[in-house]
Design a protein around this motif. Sequence first.
Motif, PDB file in Angstrom:
ATOM      1  N   GLY A 190       6.805  62.977  29.119  1.00 53.86           N
ATOM      2  CA  GLY A 190       7.304  61.851  29.884  1.00 53.86           C
ATOM      3  C   GLY A 190       8.189  62.283  31.033  1.00 53.86           C
ATOM      4  O   GLY A 190       8.721  63.393  31.063  1.00 53.86           O
ATOM      5  N   CYS A 191       8.345  61.372  31.983  1.00 57.05           N
ATOM      6  CA  CYS A 191       9.156  61.645  33.173  1.00 57.05           C
ATOM      7  C   CYS A 191       9.892  60.377  33.570  1.00 57.05           C
ATOM      8  O   CYS A 191       9.384  59.261  33.401  1.00 57.05           O
ATOM      9  N   SER A 192      11.082  60.532  34.103  1.00 50.90           N
ATOM     10  CA  SER A 192      11.876  59.400  34.581  1.00 50.90           C
ATOM     11  C   SER A 192      12.724  59.848  35.757  1.00 50.90           C
ATOM     12  O   SER A 192      12.937  61.041  35.971  1.00 50.90           O
ATOM     13  N   ARG A 193      13.205  58.875  36.528  1.00 52.14           N
ATOM     14  CA  ARG A 193      13.989  59.154  37.734  1.00 52.14           C
ATOM     15  C   ARG A 193      15.248  58.301  37.715  1.00 52.14           C
ATOM     16  O   ARG A 193      15.203  57.123  37.364  1.00 52.14           O
ATOM     17  N   ARG A 194      16.361  58.914  38.097  1.00 54.98           N
ATOM     18  CA  ARG A 194      17.621  58.171  38.073  1.00 54.98           C
ATOM     19  C   ARG A 194      17.566  56.996  39.042  1.00 54.98           C
ATOM     20  O   ARG A 194      17.140  57.120  40.190  1.00 54.98           O
ATOM     21  N   GLY A 195      17.976  55.834  38.545  1.00 58.92           N
ATOM     22  CA  GLY A 195      18.015  54.632  39.367  1.00 58.92           C
ATOM     23  C   GLY A 195      19.187  53.782  38.953  1.00 58.92           C
ATOM     24  O   GLY A 195      20.093  54.226  38.230  1.00 58.92           O
ATOM     25  N   ASP A 196      19.208  52.545  39.391  1.00 61.07           N
ATOM     26  CA  ASP A 196      20.263  51.630  38.979  1.00 61.07           C
ATOM     27  C   ASP A 196      20.094  51.296  37.506  1.00 61.07           C
ATOM     28  O   ASP A 196      18.984  51.240  36.990  1.00 61.07           O
ATOM     29  N   ALA A 197      21.211  51.073  36.834  1.00 57.17           N
ATOM     30  CA  ALA A 197      21.151  50.737  35.412  1.00 57.17           C
ATOM     31  C   ALA A 197      20.355  49.458  35.210  1.00 57.17           C
ATOM     32  O   ALA A 197      20.560  48.465  35.903  1.00 57.17           O
ATOM     33  N   ASP A 198      19.402  49.492  34.274  1.00 58.71           N
ATOM     34  CA  ASP A 198      18.630  48.278  34.009  1.00 58.71           C
ATOM     35  C   ASP A 198      19.384  47.416  32.990  1.00 58.71           C
ATOM     36  O   ASP A 198      20.399  47.834  32.427  1.00 58.71           O
ATOM     37  N   PRO A 199      18.931  46.188  32.735  1.00 57.39           N
ATOM     38  CA  PRO A 199      19.668  45.287  31.840  1.00 57.39           C
ATOM     39  C   PRO A 199      19.838  45.838  30.431  1.00 57.39           C
ATOM     40  O   PRO A 199      20.743  45.432  29.709  1.00 57.39           O
ATOM     41  N   GLN A 200      18.959  46.786  30.023  1.00 54.39           N
ATOM     42  CA  GLN A 200      19.076  47.345  28.675  1.00 54.39           C
ATOM     43  C   GLN A 200      20.065  48.506  28.617  1.00 54.39           C
ATOM     44  O   GLN A 200      20.334  49.017  27.537  1.00 54.39           O
ATOM     45  N   GLY A 203      19.735  51.515  30.404  1.00 54.65           N
ATOM     46  CA  GLY A 203      19.194  52.801  30.821  1.00 54.65           C
ATOM     47  C   GLY A 203      19.597  53.138  32.246  1.00 54.65           C
ATOM     48  O   GLY A 203      19.755  52.253  33.092  1.00 54.65           O
ATOM     49  N   THR A 204      19.767  54.410  32.541  1.00 56.38           N
ATOM     50  CA  THR A 204      20.137  54.826  33.890  1.00 56.38           C
ATOM     51  C   THR A 204      18.991  55.538  34.602  1.00 56.38           C
ATOM     52  O   THR A 204      19.119  55.891  35.756  1.00 56.38           O
ATOM     53  N   PHE A 205      17.867  55.767  33.912  1.00 52.92           N
ATOM     54  CA  PHE A 205      16.686  56.371  34.525  1.00 52.92           C
ATOM     55  C   PHE A 205      15.517  55.405  34.421  1.00 52.92           C
ATOM     56  O   PHE A 205      15.305  54.787  33.388  1.00 52.92           O
TER      57      PHE A 205
END
Length: 388
Positions: A232-242, A244-246
């Motif tokens: 899996g892969c993810s990218r740092r972004g704005d915090a989602d409602p749950q 998560g920061t990626f």
Amino acid sequence: MNPLPATLESFHTLQWTARDLARLADGPVPRAPVLAAADLRRVAPRLDVWDAWPLADPGGAPTPWRGGELWFALAAPAFDDPEERHGAARIHHFHRTDGRFRHLGVTFPDGFTPGSREWSGSAVLEDGCVTLYFTAAGKREEAEPSFRQRIFASTARLVEEGGAVFTPWSPPVEQVIPANVVYMSHHDGTGELGEIKAFRDPAPWRSPAGEDHLLFTASSARHLGFYNGVIGCSRRGDADPQGGTFEKLPPLVDASGVNNELERPHIVAHGGLLYLFWSTQAKVFAPGVDAPTGLYGAVAKRLEGPWRLLNGHGLVFANPEKEPFQAYSWWVLPDLSVASFVDYWGIDDAAADRKPHGRAHFGGTFAPFLHLRLEGDAATLRGSLKNG
């Protein structure tokens, strides 16, 4: 000029197939050297150590600390049955000097992390601040171990002198959350090692454009079945409602139909290319796929691919033919040295089941470092670097 950030549409997931692995039959399988008894140096008499990673700079290189390096690893008491260690795993830290590891202690306070145990991760040092990414397995204070896996990070300041190593850790924050769309949210499986589903082993990578990513071991939510491992892969972004920061991105590698666990994925930049490495075991390949326990990898010019399997089939090197369980959980550093741990050794029967051998043949310590040579799509072993 830095390249533009990748978009979701630009990702090319590498499909790892049985046909790829069938190429192993075309030539000799690259093998690690056989360990001798003198290669095993336990760091503590009654402590088993396995999956390890260094405190690294953003490029993945170990950072200097007190005349050596600071490393982390999973550790547990040395039970009579070494397999029990997975249910008691905690992150510990170690001082590596002159090739030897000295145990410093448990990293997080008791009851601090949200799981019933801690599984593998990685650590980055920037401006004196340590960010420790880790897997929380199960739930705190559960009566029976469960296998839900969540990815967290905690931060502390690194102490350069004195008895303390870290200032108090910040409360753990969940980093990336599966939604059962691309990556499975349910990880119980059968509870047997090698058969549970995955969302673990976070490893950071920073792109030339300055974007922070997390790689992780996961299971596909699009290809359900026993063998559906992905990287899996993810990218740092704005915090989602749950919380998560990626933000989740498409998988880098999809082994659906071939393999259940592509463990501890990480990227090394070398020679203008990106090299993606992961570990897997012979027992988690699908029936009919004849491939050994070993370090596997792929290469690309950019994170979003396209990725090409190293050596045409993905295998970088395997355990010795007559020592099929000798080592595991390989971690490649930017200087191309390779850390791992001694698993079950001294078992010269490739058809044997390692479990009956128990404590007498379990290493539970850092293995001698190996060293790679990378040239384009080719990866070979250069030699071993002894631990002291």
